[in-house]
Design a protein around this motif. Structure first.
Motif, PDB file in Angstrom:
ATOM      1  N   PHE A 114       0.858  -1.178   0.000  1.00  0.00           N
ATOM      2  CA  PHE A 114       0.000   0.000   0.000  1.00  0.00           C
ATOM      3  C   PHE A 114       0.899   1.235   0.000  1.00  0.00           C
ATOM      4  O   PHE A 114       1.818   1.331   0.820  1.00  0.00           O
ATOM      5  CB  PHE A 114      -0.904   0.016   1.230  1.00  0.00           C
ATOM      6  CG  PHE A 114      -1.879  -1.118   1.284  1.00  0.00           C
ATOM      7  CD1 PHE A 114      -3.099  -1.035   0.620  1.00  0.00           C
ATOM      8  CD2 PHE A 114      -1.579  -2.286   1.978  1.00  0.00           C
ATOM      9  CE1 PHE A 114      -3.999  -2.090   0.662  1.00  0.00           C
ATOM     10  CE2 PHE A 114      -2.465  -3.338   2.020  1.00  0.00           C
ATOM     11  CZ  PHE A 114      -3.681  -3.240   1.368  1.00  0.00           C
ATOM     12  N   ARG A 115       0.628   2.168  -0.907  1.00  0.00           N
ATOM     13  CA  ARG A 115       1.432   3.384  -0.995  1.00  0.00           C
ATOM     14  C   ARG A 115       0.558   4.601  -0.754  1.00  0.00           C
ATOM     15  O   ARG A 115      -0.530   4.716  -1.299  1.00  0.00           O
ATOM     16  CB  ARG A 115       2.115   3.494  -2.358  1.00  0.00           C
ATOM     17  CG  ARG A 115       3.246   2.503  -2.556  1.00  0.00           C
ATOM     18  CD  ARG A 115       4.032   2.819  -3.827  1.00  0.00           C
ATOM     19  NE  ARG A 115       5.194   1.957  -3.944  1.00  0.00           N
ATOM     20  CZ  ARG A 115       5.200   0.777  -4.549  1.00  0.00           C
ATOM     21  NH1 ARG A 115       4.064   0.320  -5.072  1.00  0.00           N
ATOM     22  NH2 ARG A 115       6.294   0.059  -4.620  1.00  0.00           N
ATOM     23  N   ASP A 116       1.066   5.494   0.066  1.00  0.00           N
ATOM     24  CA  ASP A 116       0.414   6.770   0.317  1.00  0.00           C
ATOM     25  C   ASP A 116       1.123   7.810  -0.539  1.00  0.00           C
ATOM     26  O   ASP A 116       2.275   8.178  -0.267  1.00  0.00           O
ATOM     27  CB  ASP A 116       0.523   7.122   1.805  1.00  0.00           C
ATOM     28  CG  ASP A 116      -0.302   8.355   2.150  1.00  0.00           C
ATOM     29  OD1 ASP A 116      -0.604   9.156   1.234  1.00  0.00           O
ATOM     30  OD2 ASP A 116      -0.625   8.530   3.334  1.00  0.00           O
ATOM     31  N   THR A 117       0.458   8.272  -1.593  1.00  0.00           N
ATOM     32  CA  THR A 117       1.104   9.193  -2.530  1.00  0.00           C
ATOM     33  C   THR A 117       1.260  10.604  -1.971  1.00  0.00           C
ATOM     34  O   THR A 117       1.991  11.407  -2.530  1.00  0.00           O
ATOM     35  CB  THR A 117       0.297   9.266  -3.842  1.00  0.00           C
ATOM     36  OG1 THR A 117      -1.064   9.632  -3.537  1.00  0.00           O
ATOM     37  CG2 THR A 117       0.304   7.925  -4.549  1.00  0.00           C
ATOM     38  N   THR A 118       0.568  10.888  -0.868  1.00  0.00           N
ATOM     39  CA  THR A 118       0.688  12.242  -0.302  1.00  0.00           C
ATOM     40  C   THR A 118       1.999  12.430   0.447  1.00  0.00           C
ATOM     41  O   THR A 118       2.646  13.463   0.341  1.00  0.00           O
ATOM     42  CB  THR A 118      -0.493  12.541   0.636  1.00  0.00           C
ATOM     43  OG1 THR A 118      -0.536  11.544   1.663  1.00  0.00           O
ATOM     44  CG2 THR A 118      -1.805  12.531  -0.141  1.00  0.00           C
ATOM     45  N   ASN A 119       2.393  11.440   1.215  1.00  0.00           N
ATOM     46  CA  ASN A 119       3.669  11.561   1.951  1.00  0.00           C
ATOM     47  C   ASN A 119       4.692  10.512   1.514  1.00  0.00           C
ATOM     48  O   ASN A 119       5.705  10.329   2.176  1.00  0.00           O
ATOM     49  CB  ASN A 119       3.430  11.469   3.458  1.00  0.00           C
ATOM     50  CG  ASN A 119       2.741  10.174   3.848  1.00  0.00           C
ATOM     51  OD1 ASN A 119       2.674   9.240   3.055  1.00  0.00           O
ATOM     52  ND2 ASN A 119       2.228  10.116   5.066  1.00  0.00           N
ATOM     53  N   TYR A 120       4.412   9.844   0.391  1.00  0.00           N
ATOM     54  CA  TYR A 120       5.347   8.883  -0.218  1.00  0.00           C
ATOM     55  C   TYR A 120       5.774   7.770   0.751  1.00  0.00           C
ATOM     56  O   TYR A 120       6.906   7.319   0.731  1.00  0.00           O
ATOM     57  CB  TYR A 120       6.587   9.610  -0.748  1.00  0.00           C
ATOM     58  CG  TYR A 120       6.250  10.667  -1.770  1.00  0.00           C
ATOM     59  CD1 TYR A 120       5.929  10.309  -3.087  1.00  0.00           C
ATOM     60  CD2 TYR A 120       6.208  12.012  -1.413  1.00  0.00           C
ATOM     61  CE1 TYR A 120       5.600  11.284  -4.027  1.00  0.00           C
ATOM     62  CE2 TYR A 120       5.881  12.984  -2.348  1.00  0.00           C
ATOM     63  CZ  TYR A 120       5.568  12.611  -3.642  1.00  0.00           C
ATOM     64  OH  TYR A 120       5.234  13.569  -4.568  1.00  0.00           O
ATOM     65  N   SER A 121       4.860   7.339   1.556  1.00  0.00           N
ATOM     66  CA  SER A 121       5.143   6.221   2.456  1.00  0.00           C
ATOM     67  C   SER A 121       4.482   4.958   1.891  1.00  0.00           C
ATOM     68  O   SER A 121       3.570   5.035   1.071  1.00  0.00           O
ATOM     69  CB  SER A 121       4.628   6.499   3.865  1.00  0.00           C
ATOM     70  OG  SER A 121       3.213   6.639   3.845  1.00  0.00           O
ATOM     71  N   SER A 122       4.964   3.811   2.317  1.00  0.00           N
ATOM     72  CA  SER A 122       4.391   2.551   1.847  1.00  0.00           C
ATOM     73  C   SER A 122       4.448   1.516   2.955  1.00  0.00           C
ATOM     74  O   SER A 122       5.232   1.636   3.904  1.00  0.00           O
ATOM     75  CB  SER A 122       5.131   2.045   0.610  1.00  0.00           C
ATOM     76  OG  SER A 122       6.475   1.758   0.929  1.00  0.00           O
ATOM     77  N   MET A 123       3.602   0.515   2.827  1.00  0.00           N
ATOM     78  CA  MET A 123       3.547  -0.564   3.799  1.00  0.00           C
ATOM     79  C   MET A 123       3.283  -1.868   3.058  1.00  0.00           C
ATOM     80  O   MET A 123       2.400  -1.940   2.208  1.00  0.00           O
ATOM     81  CB  MET A 123       2.438  -0.297   4.834  1.00  0.00           C
ATOM     82  CG  MET A 123       2.301  -1.375   5.898  1.00  0.00           C
ATOM     83  SD  MET A 123       1.027  -0.974   7.109  1.00  0.00           S
ATOM     84  CE  MET A 123      -0.444  -0.973   6.068  1.00  0.00           C
ATOM     85  N   SER A 124       4.070  -2.904   3.349  1.00  0.00           N
ATOM     86  CA  SER A 124       3.926  -4.192   2.669  1.00  0.00           C
ATOM     87  C   SER A 124       3.571  -5.283   3.663  1.00  0.00           C
ATOM     88  O   SER A 124       3.919  -5.198   4.850  1.00  0.00           O
ATOM     89  CB  SER A 124       5.222  -4.563   1.939  1.00  0.00           C
ATOM     90  OG  SER A 124       5.524  -3.613   0.951  1.00  0.00           O
TER      91      SER A 124
END
Length: 203
Positions: free
Chosen positions: A66-76
């Motif tokens: 999952f990627r958060d395009t607002t703060n460029y974070s991701s979680m797998s």
């Protein structure tokens, strides 16, 4: 010069230059051996072999990101069963969808084997046996109505270790920890080189 004379001359030259001849033969043998090894690896990993005959048309997902395009974070992480049911069981353009989880080695017990034997195990749904064509020696896969019950399919090798035979074991029981399972079927054991489908106990 005929073939007999040519062979004799080659043999004489090989004896005169024994070190070179030995190195040459070893080099050719190594090249052939490496080619065969890579061929076998390719065949086992890519070819349609038991029970993974549908490799060319099979797709798998182990992790999702999952990627958060607002703060460029991701979680797998791995997919949960609820996500599989909601996102993939409802697909219309596929033949079968199966969910499974490898549970590693577990010690299982039976009345015939109270000391227990350690076996690899997988948690699977009924469609697992449609995606992977395991050959049933006896019995049959568990159904959708049974998938939440303590039922299992075991391999012929496990049957022999637990019950002393791979015939007439359908309906018999074994235990994992304190949970008792009923054997629904016995399948021909596959190779450990087919990790997508390989297990010794499916439940």
């Amino acid at each position: 010069m005929n073939w007999t004379q040519a062979c004799k001359q080659a043999w004489n030259e090989a004896r005169q230059h024994s070190v070179y001849t030995s190195l040459y033969i070893a080099g050719v043998a190594l090249a052939i051996a490496l080619t065969m090894i890579f061929g076998v690896i390719y065949f086992v990993k890519m070819a349609p072999i038991y029970p993974e005959y549908n490799r060319a048309n099979t797709y798998s997902i182990e992790y999702i990101t999952f990627r958060d395009t607002t703060n460029y974070s991701s979680m797998s992480g791995r997919l949960g069963y609820n996500a599989v049911k909601e996102w993939f069981y409802t697909l219309k353009n596929v033949e079968h969808v199966t969910a499974m989880t490898s549970l590693g080695g577990m010690t299982i017990y039976s009345d015939n084997n109270k000391e227990g034997v350690r076996m690899s195990s997988k948690g699977v749904d009924p469609d697992f046996f449609k995606v992977f064509n395991l050959e049933f020696v006896e019995g049959k896969p568990f159904t959708e109505e049974e998938q939440n019950l303590p039922v299992a399919v075991i391999t012929d090798r496990v049957a022999r270790q637990l019950f002393g035979t791979d015939e007439g074991v359908t309906g018999r029981t074994f235990k994992i920890s304190i949970q008792e399972f009923v054997v629904k079927g016995v399948v021909k054991e596959a190779s450990r080189l087919t990790p997508a489908s390989y297990s010794q106990v499916y439940y």
